[in-house]
Design an enzyme around this catalytic site. Structure first.
Site, PDB file in Angstrom:
ATOM      1  CG  ASP A  40      -2.279   0.682   0.911  1.00 29.08           C
ATOM      2  OD1 ASP A  40      -2.239   1.859   0.504  1.00 29.08           O
ATOM      3  OD2 ASP A  40      -3.344   0.084   1.082  1.00 29.08           O
TER       4      ASP A  40
ATOM      5  CG  HIS B 135      -1.015   1.655  -3.313  1.00 28.45           C
ATOM      6  ND1 HIS B 135      -2.296   1.412  -2.904  1.00 28.45           N
ATOM      7  CD2 HIS B 135      -0.626   0.563  -4.017  1.00 28.45           C
ATOM      8  CE1 HIS B 135      -2.679   0.211  -3.341  1.00 28.45           C
ATOM      9  NE2 HIS B 135      -1.681  -0.323  -4.010  1.00 28.45           N
TER      10      HIS B 135
END
Length: 431
Positions: free
Chosen positions: A246, A269
């Protein structure tokens, strides 16, 4: 990074870079008026008082064989170290310690305690130690002058959750290492890997330094943020290698005075920011986005004075992004709210490398357009043949090209924001 229901409100900025803003209760964010982003001088840490009081977990009954429960030994060693200012609790090299959820807590501990991690700490992989679920595994709370250092490893053994198809593990997945309500926190040298969820989290902390650390988890591991900040201020993160499933760094509501530099991010991310943020000297490889501001529809408040500079991207899908139409579920099921978080005064400079979808995506609110966007020395080239490429996209985005950029941008608006209208999602290159 968990996106909960209506009780979780506020703002987050995501870096690949992503910026999350939840539904309400968000402070207006303003830039430092006289801030010079090129060189920020970080104040030297206060002189701390150390002594030679050593508390080795082996001397308190730890086995260190990787399967016997060493939680009580860690609790006993901490209880002794807690009483002595400048003491050191030692987790020695060459041993593997199985530790259940534990809190190393004040506020009655003496200041300037060191936690020397040279061995390996592993989390339980059976459901019993977690009960109905725990939000964190190793927690340090209400401490002043706490330092975690060494060459050791914290291993959350998160695959026990990621690959749990039987439902034996509790649904709540723990953060590996959390600091709460603490001041003058230093983390250096250690490795945190395979957390069930977020790897390293700071909540309500002041004066934090994180450097020379490694965080790793598979790129497809769910919600395994690298570093997460919330309600924290005066934080410096540098010389870090972050690879996770993430956000590499996620900065949520209540954070200010954050400086991130010389960080390698990917897979992941990105990095999220909120207020008074500088992100510079960052390398991103094979990530979904590069520098991203991402806000929930229906939010309120403002984001101002964010600087992204000296960013190197490689095989990044969308290197530069603002998305004020963020929706966690299927976009077709999201309605277009009229209220929005105001985004302005965002500076992009010296961003170079390769992309695989589109170079730039500015999707700003109909009711609250993005203003004061500034771009300079942007050089982004596509990786051909292998990918379906799209042109840059702008909607309700107003700003200035301070230099020519590559590829040329013809969609950024320079006049004042006009009246608003409803945005259509018909563009196949929208997402």
């Amino acid at each position: 990074m968990k996106m909960t229901s209506s009780n979780l409100k506020g703002l987050t900025l995501m870096f690949l870079i992503a910026l999350f803003v939840w539904f309400s209760s968000f402070e207006n964010c303003s830039a430092w008026e006289s801030y010079i982003p090129a060189k920020r001088t970080v104040a030297a840490p206060q002189q701390r008082r150390w002594n030679y009081a050593i508390f080795n977990v082996l001397e308190y009954g730890a086995n260190g064989n990787g399967y016997a429960d060493d939680t009580k030994a860690f609790q006993a060693a901490w209880a002794a170290a807690c009483k002595v200012e400048g003491s050191t609790m030692v987790v020695p090299f060459g041993f593997v310690f199985l530790v259940k959820p534990i809190s190393f807590s004040g506020p009655n501990c003496q200041p300037n305690i060191q936690f020397q991690l040279d061995g390996k700490i592993i989390a339980p992989t059976k459901s019993e130690p977690w009960g109905s679920g725990s939000l964190q595994w190793l927690q340090f709370e209400q401490l002043k002058g706490i330092t975690i250092f060494g060459k050791g490893i914290i291993d959350g053994q998160g695959s026990a959750w990621w690959n749990d198809n039987t439902g034996k593990m509790p649904r709540t997945r723990p953060t590996a290492l959390r600091f709460y309500g603490s001041k003058a926190v230093t983390i250096t040298g250690i490795t945190i890997q395979n957390s069930a969820r977020t790897h390293l989290k700071f909540d309500n902390c002041i004066s934090v330094q994180v450097f020379d650390i490694h965080i790793s988890a598979p790129g497809n591991s769910p919600n395994t943020d690298g570093i997460h900040l919330q309600n924290s201020e005066d934080v410096v993160i540098y010389r870090a290698n972050l690879a996770c499933g993430d956000d590499c760094v996620s900065i949520q509501t209540g954070c200010s005075n954050i400086y991130i530099h010389n960080v390698n991010c990917g897979p992941g991310h990105g990095i999220t920011c909120v207020k008074n943020i500088i992100v510079r000297d960052i390398t991103l490889h094979n990530t979904l986005t590069g520098v991203r501001i991402k806000t929930w529809q229906g939010g309120s408040g403002s984001v101002q004075g964010i600087t992204f500079s000296n960013i190197q991207v490689s095989e990044v899908e969308i290197p530069i992004m603002i998305d004020q139409f963020y929706c966690a579920s299927d976009r077709s099921k999201c309605h277009n709210d009229t209220s929005a978080v105001a985004v302005s005064g965002i500076n992009y400079s010296n961003i170079r490398g390769t992309y695989t979808v589109k170079p730039l995506h500015f999707a700003c609110s109909n009711s609250m357009p993005c203003t004061g966007l500034s771009l300079a020395n942007i050089e982004l080239t596509p990786l051909p043949n292998k990918y379906d490429l799209c042109d840059s996209f702008c909607w309700k985005a107003y700003g200035t090209l301070r230099t020519s950029i590559v590829p040329p941008n013809h969609c950024l608006l320079t006049s004042k924001p006009p009246s608003t209208r409803v945005q259509s999602y018909g563009n196949s290159c929208w997402a």
